[in-house]
Write a protein that holds these residues in place. Structure first.
Motif, PDB file in Angstrom:
ATOM      1  N   ASP A 252      14.312  81.080   4.354  1.00 31.14           N
ATOM      2  CA  ASP A 252      14.628  82.042   5.404  1.00 31.14           C
ATOM      3  C   ASP A 252      13.526  81.942   6.453  1.00 31.14           C
ATOM      4  OD1 ASP A 252      15.716  84.068   6.880  1.00 31.14           O
ATOM      5  OD2 ASP A 252      14.964  85.693   5.602  1.00 31.14           O
ATOM      6  N   GLY A 253      13.848  81.284   7.558  1.00 32.92           N
ATOM      7  CA  GLY A 253      12.863  81.062   8.595  1.00 32.92           C
ATOM      8  C   GLY A 253      13.420  80.174   9.684  1.00 32.92           C
TER       9      GLY A 253
ATOM     10  N   CYS B 224       9.549  87.025   7.954  1.00 34.04           N
ATOM     11  CA  CYS B 224      10.860  87.538   7.566  1.00 34.04           C
ATOM     12  C   CYS B 224      10.771  88.711   6.592  1.00 34.04           C
ATOM     13  CB  CYS B 224      11.690  86.418   6.946  1.00 34.04           C
ATOM     14  SG  CYS B 224      12.007  85.050   8.072  1.00 34.04           S
ATOM     15  N   LEU B 225       9.569  89.028   6.144  1.00 32.34           N
ATOM     16  CA  LEU B 225       9.397  90.139   5.205  1.00 32.34           C
ATOM     17  C   LEU B 225       9.303  91.490   5.913  1.00 32.34           C
ATOM     18  CD1 LEU B 225       6.697  88.547   2.862  1.00 32.34           C
ATOM     19  CD2 LEU B 225       9.182  88.526   2.568  1.00 32.34           C
ATOM     20  N   LEU B 226       9.274  91.484   7.257  1.00 35.31           N
ATOM     21  CA  LEU B 226       9.017  92.713   8.014  1.00 35.31           C
ATOM     22  C   LEU B 226      10.019  93.812   7.708  1.00 35.31           C
ATOM     23  CD1 LEU B 226       8.079  91.183  11.492  1.00 35.31           C
ATOM     24  CD2 LEU B 226       6.539  92.244   9.844  1.00 35.31           C
ATOM     25  N   THR B 227      11.279  93.450   7.496  1.00 35.44           N
ATOM     26  CA  THR B 227      12.308  94.474   7.297  1.00 35.44           C
ATOM     27  C   THR B 227      12.553  94.778   5.829  1.00 35.44           C
ATOM     28  OG1 THR B 227      13.973  92.726   7.457  1.00 35.44           O
ATOM     29  CG2 THR B 227      13.497  93.982   9.453  1.00 35.44           C
ATOM     30  N   GLY B 228      11.752  94.224   4.948  1.00 34.68           N
ATOM     31  CA  GLY B 228      11.864  94.569   3.535  1.00 34.68           C
ATOM     32  C   GLY B 228      13.119  94.044   2.866  1.00 34.68           C
ATOM     33  N   THR B 229      13.605  92.891   3.289  1.00 33.40           N
ATOM     34  CA  THR B 229      14.788  92.299   2.664  1.00 33.40           C
ATOM     35  C   THR B 229      14.538  92.091   1.175  1.00 33.40           C
ATOM     36  OG1 THR B 229      15.332  91.168   4.725  1.00 33.40           O
ATOM     37  CG2 THR B 229      16.362  90.326   2.718  1.00 33.40           C
ATOM     38  N   ASP B 230      15.489  92.497   0.352  1.00 30.89           N
ATOM     39  CA  ASP B 230      15.347  92.374  -1.105  1.00 30.89           C
ATOM     40  C   ASP B 230      15.801  90.973  -1.532  1.00 30.89           C
ATOM     41  OD1 ASP B 230      15.232  92.591  -3.826  1.00 30.89           O
ATOM     42  OD2 ASP B 230      16.240  94.533  -3.929  1.00 30.89           O
ATOM     43  N   TYR B 231      14.884  90.008  -1.423  1.00 32.76           N
ATOM     44  CA  TYR B 231      15.231  88.623  -1.725  1.00 32.76           C
ATOM     45  C   TYR B 231      15.538  88.411  -3.206  1.00 32.76           C
ATOM     46  CZ  TYR B 231      13.671  87.384   2.975  1.00 32.76           C
ATOM     47  OH  TYR B 231      13.553  87.290   4.339  1.00 32.76           O
ATOM     48  N   VAL B 232      14.895  89.178  -4.076  1.00 38.19           N
ATOM     49  CA  VAL B 232      15.157  89.037  -5.507  1.00 38.19           C
ATOM     50  C   VAL B 232      16.599  89.418  -5.812  1.00 38.19           C
ATOM     51  CG1 VAL B 232      14.535  89.869  -7.804  1.00 38.19           C
ATOM     52  CG2 VAL B 232      12.742  89.452  -6.101  1.00 38.19           C
ATOM     53  N   LYS B 233      17.073  90.521  -5.218  1.00 34.41           N
ATOM     54  CA  LYS B 233      18.461  90.954  -5.431  1.00 34.41           C
ATOM     55  C   LYS B 233      19.447  89.933  -4.871  1.00 34.41           C
ATOM     56  CE  LYS B 233      21.651  94.768  -4.440  1.00 34.41           C
ATOM     57  NZ  LYS B 233      22.664  93.917  -3.770  1.00 34.41           N
ATOM     58  N   VAL B 234      19.145  89.422  -3.663  1.00 37.65           N
ATOM     59  CA  VAL B 234      20.024  88.417  -3.058  1.00 37.65           C
ATOM     60  C   VAL B 234      20.128  87.195  -3.976  1.00 37.65           C
ATOM     61  CG1 VAL B 234      20.318  86.822  -1.127  1.00 37.65           C
ATOM     62  CG2 VAL B 234      19.573  89.175  -0.706  1.00 37.65           C
ATOM     63  N   SER B 235      18.986  86.745  -4.480  1.00 37.37           N
ATOM     64  CA  SER B 235      18.974  85.573  -5.370  1.00 37.37           C
ATOM     65  C   SER B 235      19.817  85.826  -6.615  1.00 37.37           C
ATOM     66  CB  SER B 235      17.537  85.232  -5.776  1.00 37.37           C
ATOM     67  OG  SER B 235      16.743  84.975  -4.653  1.00 37.37           O
TER      68      SER B 235
ATOM     69  N   VAL C  62      16.349  92.749  12.048  1.00 35.83           N
ATOM     70  CA  VAL C  62      17.607  93.351  11.601  1.00 35.83           C
ATOM     71  C   VAL C  62      17.882  92.942  10.162  1.00 35.83           C
ATOM     72  CG1 VAL C  62      18.541  93.370  13.935  1.00 35.83           C
ATOM     73  CG2 VAL C  62      19.000  91.421  12.456  1.00 35.83           C
ATOM     74  N   SER C  63      18.733  93.705   9.493  1.00 31.57           N
ATOM     75  CA  SER C  63      19.078  93.401   8.107  1.00 31.57           C
ATOM     76  C   SER C  63      19.833  92.080   8.043  1.00 31.57           C
ATOM     77  CB  SER C  63      19.943  94.522   7.532  1.00 31.57           C
ATOM     78  OG  SER C  63      20.388  94.180   6.236  1.00 31.57           O
ATOM     79  N   ARG C  64      19.419  91.213   7.140  1.00 29.37           N
ATOM     80  CA  ARG C  64      20.021  89.885   7.074  1.00 29.37           C
ATOM     81  C   ARG C  64      20.497  89.539   5.663  1.00 29.37           C
ATOM     82  NH1 ARG C  64      15.384  89.575   8.567  1.00 29.37           N
ATOM     83  NH2 ARG C  64      14.706  88.046   7.054  1.00 29.37           N
ATOM     84  N   GLU C  65      20.507  90.492   4.758  1.00 33.22           N
ATOM     85  CA  GLU C  65      20.869  90.185   3.372  1.00 33.22           C
ATOM     86  C   GLU C  65      22.261  89.576   3.280  1.00 33.22           C
ATOM     87  OE1 GLU C  65      20.249  93.428   0.714  1.00 33.22           O
ATOM     88  OE2 GLU C  65      18.181  93.755   1.339  1.00 33.22           O
TER      89      GLU C  65
END
Length: 618
Positions: A51-52, A124-135, A94-97
């Protein structure tokens, strides 16, 4: 990334006062994502999704086609194994999940990819995206492991990215259905930074060491192969932890209930001996380990003694390498009788490594220097009379041909392994010492070492034709036209993929010259033509013609890409073009086929040409 901008140091040109390169120059280090990409490169059916922005692709370009000429992480028909989301400063807030999840689900269309590593750039961590949940969610829907890697790009370097990738894989991979066998062994933490023959031969040597103790190596993490190869570790009763991924090894052993054995690298005679002995002790096979060690020490002692006394003993060495290699290469160089005058660490040295040896304490090593500080260290080492530098391709460009150079580690731009050149294990001791000796010999105008020297083998016979067609014709004549030639076909299938890239990239339309005996030229000419090269000049080794050859050499050498010559010709011509020392002794070697000798010669020719690219004239 690779491709550091390191200045060349001209004699007596070093500024006395500190300058901007000392303080602000690029550090001798490589990025966290580079380590992850090296891991992806070493697992053939894996991919990385970052994500970048698109700048993440630049790091892959230093691996594919540069450091690793067998790499498949990029592809000319867009079958890449490195992907990015395209996130930038406009949409990172913005939310990108949902968008990221949809992008990951596109891996449904890539049946060749069975494992996805997923990481994010720090912004990309600024908005607190839950990458663990997405994975987790995407992995369930895809039916493929999606391994989330922590976003540590700002505070970690390439070995950390490699280790985190293996740890995440160990935590995510399903290793159920294990049937532990005490005779089977797995290794976690092998640093396979490219998929060329130096690392594949390291794998073969590790397998041989384990077999020497009476055990079977069933899986190495990673091994250049598929995810299924890694799953085989579930049956290993023993898991060997190597220093590049201790946490991953611990997780695997906990999941499979295997016994964990922490070992250092089998690099150098003493370290390899210790490695085998500790493996034998841990698995209750002490007597078998000692028998194996005794036999191996007996086998390698004479050639190592020859290489040490003739070329290496008393030489001054500079080493610039990542911390684990720095420690082990320095120890081995000292075993060979060299003195290590300068140690430079690529990246920061972990505290666990500093505790192993006083050689890596701050007083003894220059840690992660800037370009300016590295330039000063090389100038200091050069003034000390350093004979040989062991370092990466970036440092090689800075040294600029002013010392013998053994290219090692990431990135290796000008040394590539077409033939098997392990540096681990007992066989790696001979091969790495041979590489050091060969470079020192060439730098000092000495005859190059040969593998049979110091081993009691003596041969001057032209036993084998060189080249593919010659080898095939000879094999058929020896076995008879009516016999099954499956062995020849299998050997060609093993050899051709290792060499096919070299023909258009290195040899096509290159100009070759030859100096030596006519019968040796007759063996070499078909091979040069098979590789697409042109033989433009032939010099017969006849002392009566030396003056005439010398007078015509200047005009010929200016357009020449490679001189293949015996030692007489090298002394006579003092070539500035790329050259290799080759004579009739190199056309036969105990226990090797004609195709093996062909691969070895192609390897030498290719590296001579590429090595010259690293030191442009002027």
């Amino acid at each position: 990334m690779g491709g550091l901008i390191l200045p060349r140091v001209k004699p007596h040109s070093l500024p006395q006062e500190a300058d901007s390169l000392d303080r602000y120059g690029q550090p001798l280090d490589y990025t966290y994502l580079t380590g992850l990409y090296l891991l992806v490169n070493a697992i053939s059916d894996s991919a990385a999704f970052i994500d970048g922005p698109d700048c993440v692709m630049g790091k892959a370009e230093h691996v594919f086609g540069k450091h690793d000429l067998n790499s498949t992480i990029l592809d000319c028909v867009n079958q890449y194994r490195i992907f990015f989301s395209g996130t930038d400063v406009r949409n990172t807030v913005v939310s990108r999940e949902k968008a990221i999840g949809e992008a990951l689900l596109k891996f449904r269309d890539r049946p060749d990819i069975r494992l996805i590593f997923f990481a994010a750039m720090p912004m990309c961590l600024l908005t607190g995206t839950d990458y663990v949940k997405v994975s987790r969610d995407v992995s369930t829907e895809l039916g493929k492991p999606v391994v989330h890697i922590p976003s540590n790009s700002l505070r970690a370097f390439f070995l950390d990215g490699y280790a985190e990738g293996l740890k995440g894989l160990a935590e995510s991979l399903d290793l159920s259905g294990a049937c532990l066998e005490r005779k089977k062994v797995g290794i976690v933490g092998h640093f396979m930074d490219r998929t060329e023959e130096d690392h594949y031969s390291n794998l073969r040597e590790l397998k041989r060491l384990v077999k020497g103790v009476g055990l079977e190596l069933v899986s190495v993490w990673p091994d250049g192969g598929s995810l299924e190869n890694l799953r085989k570790i579930r049956d290993a009763g023993w898991v060997i932890s190597l220093p590049y991924a201790r946490d991953a090894a611990r997780v695997v052993a906990e999941k499979t209930h295997a016994k964990l054995i922490d070992l250092d690298l089998p690099w150098g005679v003493k370290n390899t001996e210790m490695w085998v002995r500790r493996l034998g002790e841990a698995t209750d096979r002490q007597s078998q380990a000692e028998i194996f060690i005794k036999g191996e020490i007996s086998r390698i002692s004479r050639p190592l003694d020859f290489l040490s006394k003739t070329y290496i003993k008393g030489k001054k060495i500079m080493i610039a390498a990542e911390p684990h290699a720095l420690l082990n290469v320095g120890a081995f160089a000292q075993e060979l009788g060299a003195s290590v005058e300068s140690r430079v660490s690529v990246g920061r040295i972990p505290e666990t490594v500093k505790n192993i040896s006083s050689d890596l304490l701050p007083a003894s090593v220059l840690e992660r220097p800037t370009a300016g500080l590295l330039r000063r260290e090389w100038a200091r080492a050069r003034d000390l009379g350093v004979d040989c530098v062991i370092a990466s391709g970036d440092v090689r460009r800075m040294v600029n041909g002013e010392a013998a150079f053994v290219e090692l580690g990431y990135p290796s731009y000008f040394y590539h392994a077409l033939d098997g050149h392990p540096f681990l294990g007992f066989q790696g001791c001979i091969n790495f010492a041979f590489r050091m000796a060969e470079e020192i010999a060439q730098r000092n105008g000495l005859p190059r070492p040969r593998f049979f020297e110091g081993q009691g083998e003596k041969t001057n016979a032209l036993k084998f034709p060189l080249g593919f067609q010659g080898a095939i014709s000879q094999a058929k004549s020896l076995r008879g036209e009516g016999h099954d030639h499956g062995g020849i076909d299998s050997e060609l299938k093993r050899l051709i993929p290792r060499l096919e890239w070299a023909v258009p990239f290195i040899f096509l339309n290159k100009k070759f010259a030859f100096f030596g005996k006519p019968e040796v030229f007759e063996v070499l000419k078909p091979l040069v033509e098979e590789l697409g090269g042109n033989v433009v000049s032939i010099f017969i080794d006849d002392s009566a013609s030396y003056a005439k050859i010398k007078s015509s050499w200047g005009d010929i050498s200016r357009e020449l890409d490679l001189l293949i010559s015996n030692y007489n010709g090298i002394k006579l011509l003092s070539p500035e073009c790329a050259f290799i020392d080759f004579d009739d002794r190199d056309t036969s070697r105990e226990g090797e086929s004609s195709l093996d000798l062909t691969a070895n010669l192609i390897d030498r020719m290719a590296n001579a040409i590429m090595g010259k690219w690293a030191t442009p004239l002027g």
